[in-house]
Each structure stands twice: as C-alpha cells, then as structure tokens.
Write an enzyme that holds these catalytic residues in place. Structure first.
Site, short mmCIF file in Angstrom:
data_model
loop_
_atom_site.label_atom_id
_atom_site.label_comp_id
_atom_site.label_asym_id
_atom_site.label_seq_id
_atom_site.Cartn_x
_atom_site.Cartn_y
_atom_site.Cartn_z
CB CYS A 151 -0.93 -0.01 1.21
SG CYS A 151 -1.97 1.46 1.33
CB CYS A 207 -0.65 2.41 3.95
SG CYS A 207 -2.26 1.83 3.39
CG ASP A 208 3.18 1.34 4.54
OD1 ASP A 208 2.65 1.80 5.57
OD2 ASP A 208 3.09 0.15 4.21
#
Length: 304
Positions: free
Chosen positions: A133, A136-137
C-alpha cells in the site's frame, strides 16, 4: 432477532456499499458486514481519475462519501470476518469472532487481496520494507530508493505517487511492455526519478531487520542483479476473497464467484457483486454497477 436482516451485504467496498444503498432504498432491512475499513481497495488508492463526475478524486475521500450515503440511509454497519455461510430459508453467516447473523438474502462483495510474490524474504520483511500500500506507507520512504513490481495500472499509478517523495524508483516488469493505460504509461516514462527495468523478475528480498535490497533475474539471460533499495511494493495482481464460500460450489477453479446477469449465484438467495466475481473488467464503476444489480434483485428475490 437483533442479528436477523432481510439482506446482509458481506463487504463494504464500492460494490457492497452500492448494493446496500439499492436494497435499503427498496425498503429492506439491510446490514453491511465488513472486516476492515469501508471502501475496500479505494481506501488505499491515492488518485482516482476514471470515476464519472470526478476528473480526479482521492480514494479515501470517495470511500467516505459512499459510506456516508449508506449511513444517511441507516444501513446497519457490522464488524466481522466471515468464515462460513450456511444455506437455508435464512442464510446463516458465521464470523471468526463467533458472532452469527441471519438474512433472507446475502450479497457477497468481498473483492480481492494482493497476490504475493512468494519469494524468500517477502513474508519475513513484510511491514519492514515490503508494503502492498503506497498510500499507507509512502511517508516512510521519503528520500530513499524503492522498487515497484508490476506493469499494470495499479503498479504504475502507485509508482507515480511514490515517486513524488522518494530519491529513486525502479519499476520491474516481466515483459518488455506495460499492461497499463497509455496515459499512465506516458507519465511514468517521462518521470525523472523513475527507471524501468524490463524482462526481469524478482527472486529474493534481502535484509536482516529491514529491507536492504531486491535480487532480480533477467528472464532471457538468467543474469542476476541486486538493486540496493529500502522499500519494495509488489503489484502483481489479485486473488478473490472467497474462501468462506468454498463449500457452496459457486466459484470457478480460481476462486472467482460465478453469477448470471442478475448477479445471482446458483444458490437461491445468494448474490455476488464486484471484483470477487469472474468478469473481464474490475473497476470502481463496474463494481458499483454490479452492486446496484445485486441490490435490486435481492429485493425481487425477497418480495416476489
């Protein structure tokens, strides 16, 4: 019974939320049953440019708008990871936490999950440099070198997002051509931070406590090369989240659910919509279309 509904929609991605909206507007008692945040893969998508009415929209924002629509209609929102569905006049849905629910009709809209590379180091270094992701990261890799594996739309779109903050980004593809749309390809090819490595496959992810490299192999010469990267983002396709219906005999050999034009499975009262179905095109707009059809036909199944 508090756990009994007319319709239970399993999954709250675009297909599931649309199905819930249509079934609720038809006057049914509807619940959505979800094991994660509403939105499915939309939540993990930074930039959506092909959903009608939005030339560009953030996936998390679109997810919340859809979810708010369901809540404005008073669709019940339940948390649970479904492990089994039992057929009957009322379908019985069992969750991993022991909770059970019943419904006259069930709409499965559980989508897909990321396909793993299945190479040494992937599982051992998950969340320690291996991520599925970018949204997300990405913040963890600012100023660092990373690799994206895959040549489809998801891979290239996430690569473009990551490239804004990293030092250098490699895209690894097995073939010598991309599978993504031309407009996305052109953005990638013209990005100064992105280097394309064609006709290579990943064979090992290296590192002790965190990722420090990706070993790749030339598919023609078998030559081995190591890229010194801090992050690896695989985007090599998906597999359906349908293991909980394996005993209902409603899937194909790959686990995708088989439906007719009404989104009906061969089990009366069980419908399916979205990416978990066997279909040609998996997009947000096709998921919402499936959901509308499933929600409407669940109403007819109950009322007719």
């Amino acid at each position: 019974m508090d756990n009994r509904y007319d319709v239970i929609v399993i999954g709250a991605g675009p297909a599931g939320m649309t199905a819930a909206i249509y079934a609720k507007r038809a006057g049914l008692n509807v619940a959505m049953l979800e094991s994660m945040a509403p939105g499915g893969k939309m939540v993990k998508t930074f930039d959506i440019q092909n959903y009608p009415s939005y030339s560009e929209v953030n996936g998390a924002d679109l997810s919340m708008k859809m979810f708010e629509h369901t809540q404005n209609l008073n669709v019940s929102y339940l948390y649970g990871d479904v492990v089994n569905i039992t057929d009957g006049e009322y379908k019985k849905i069992k969750c991993a936490d022991g909770n059970e629910y019943e419904a006259k009709a069930v709409i499965i809209a559980t989508g897909t999950k990321e396909r793993l590379l299945n190479i040494p180091g992937e599982l051992e270094l998950a969340s320690r440099g291996v991520s599925y992701c970018a949204v997300c990261d990405a913040t963890f890799f600012k100023g660092k070198d990373v690799a994206v594996i895959g040549g489809g739309n998801s891979a290239l779109e996430e690569a473009l997002y990551l490239a804004e903050g990293v030092n250098k980004l490699y895209i690894i593809i097995r073939r010598d051509v991309f599978r993504a749309e031309e407009i996305v390809q052109n953005k990638v090819l013209n990005h100064p931070k992105i280097e394309i490595i064609k006709k290579h496959i990943p064979v090992e992810i290296t590192g002790d406590k965190k990722v420090d490299g990706l070993v790749i192999e030339n598919v023609d010469t078998k030559e081995i090369t190591k890229l010194n990267v801090d992050g690896i983002f695989p985007y090599i396709g998906s597999i359906p989240n349908t293991s909980f219906v394996s005993d209902l005999n409603i899937t194909d050999e790959n686990g995708y659910i088989l439906v007719n034009e009404k989104m009906e499975t061969k089990v009366p009262g069980i419908f399916s919509a979205g990416d978990c179905n066997r279909k040609e095109l998996r997009q947000i707009v096709t998921a919402t279309s499936d959901g509308a059809i499933a929600g409407q036909n669940a109403y007819h199944y109950i009322k007719d």
